[in-house]
Enzyme design. Structure first.
Site, PDB file in Angstrom:
ATOM      1  N   HIS A   7     -45.346  -0.126  40.712  1.00 28.21           N
ATOM      2  CA  HIS A   7     -44.318  -0.216  41.758  1.00 28.21           C
ATOM      3  C   HIS A   7     -44.747   0.530  43.014  1.00 28.21           C
ATOM      4  O   HIS A   7     -45.655   1.358  42.988  1.00 28.21           O
ATOM      5  CB  HIS A   7     -42.952   0.313  41.283  1.00 28.21           C
ATOM      6  CG  HIS A   7     -42.933   1.754  40.870  1.00 28.21           C
ATOM      7  ND1 HIS A   7     -43.113   2.174  39.578  1.00 28.21           N
ATOM      8  CD2 HIS A   7     -42.748   2.890  41.588  1.00 28.21           C
ATOM      9  CE1 HIS A   7     -43.029   3.496  39.515  1.00 28.21           C
ATOM     10  NE2 HIS A   7     -42.816   3.954  40.725  1.00 28.21           N
ATOM     11  N   HIS A  78     -44.395   6.789  47.413  1.00 32.26           N
ATOM     12  CA  HIS A  78     -45.551   6.799  46.510  1.00 32.26           C
ATOM     13  C   HIS A  78     -45.823   5.404  45.974  1.00 32.26           C
ATOM     14  O   HIS A  78     -44.998   4.505  46.100  1.00 32.26           O
ATOM     15  CB  HIS A  78     -45.362   7.796  45.356  1.00 32.26           C
ATOM     16  CG  HIS A  78     -44.262   7.472  44.381  1.00 32.26           C
ATOM     17  ND1 HIS A  78     -42.987   7.960  44.512  1.00 32.26           N
ATOM     18  CD2 HIS A  78     -44.248   6.709  43.264  1.00 32.26           C
ATOM     19  CE1 HIS A  78     -42.244   7.524  43.502  1.00 32.26           C
ATOM     20  NE2 HIS A  78     -42.978   6.750  42.732  1.00 32.26           N
ATOM     21  N   GLU A 129     -48.621   7.891  41.597  1.00 30.95           N
ATOM     22  CA  GLU A 129     -48.044   8.109  40.276  1.00 30.95           C
ATOM     23  C   GLU A 129     -48.834   7.247  39.300  1.00 30.95           C
ATOM     24  O   GLU A 129     -49.195   6.119  39.642  1.00 30.95           O
ATOM     25  CB  GLU A 129     -46.569   7.678  40.303  1.00 30.95           C
ATOM     26  CG  GLU A 129     -45.836   7.788  38.977  1.00 30.95           C
ATOM     27  CD  GLU A 129     -44.389   7.297  39.062  1.00 30.95           C
ATOM     28  OE1 GLU A 129     -44.029   6.537  39.997  1.00 30.95           O
ATOM     29  OE2 GLU A 129     -43.603   7.664  38.167  1.00 30.95           O
TER      30      GLU A 129
HETATM   31 CO    CO Z   1     -42.265   5.961  40.883  1.00 29.46          CO
END
Ligand code: CO
Length: 133
Positions: A7, A78, A129
């Site tokens: 994502h 992020h 991440e």
């Molecule tokens: Co995230």
């Protein structure tokens, strides 16, 4: 080793409101889910090849509070990549000199899977991440 783009996260003050415009494009929008351990409320927009994660501050010590002070209209916060084995990925990154944020122990993320965050200075200015696939 490195999997799909899981994502792209966008920090905003109101995640449900921010996601709404994606509904006009026919995207599937999740309910808002509070993640107290991460200090955020999340709303996911599911696309055929990835997701957009809207994150809204939860609580006074939210890790995205400062980001939103600097980016009042919201902004990309992020990007998250799948990895097949998060411990192996972490250890390899540390060996290469990358910095893992926090205590280096994976936390359970928005999808019920272990996640870690990596220092933007080691990833061309982008907070990264990694999530166990
Ligand atoms: Co995230």
């Amino acid at each position: 080793m490195l999997g799909r783009l899981n994502h792209v996260a966008i920090a905003v003050y109101d995640a449900e409101r921010a996601a709404r415009i994606y509904g006009a494009l026919g995207a599937e929008i999740s309910a808002a889910v509070p993640l107290p351990e991460h200090g955020v409320i999340t709303v996911f927009v599911t696309l055929p090849n990835t997701k957009i994660e809207f994150i809204q501050p939860l609580g006074k010590t939210s890790p995205i509070a400062k980001f939103l002070e600097r980016n009042a209209d919201g902004g990309i916060h992020h990007i998250c990549y799948d990895v097949p084995d998060i411990i192996a990925a972490r250890d390899r990154l540390i060996k290469e000199g990358a910095r893992v944020l926090g205590d280096g122990v994976p936390k359970i993320g928005a999808h019920g899977k272990p996640v870690l965050f990596l220092h933007p200075k080691d990833f061309s200015g982008a907070l990264v991440e990694i999530e166990q696939a």
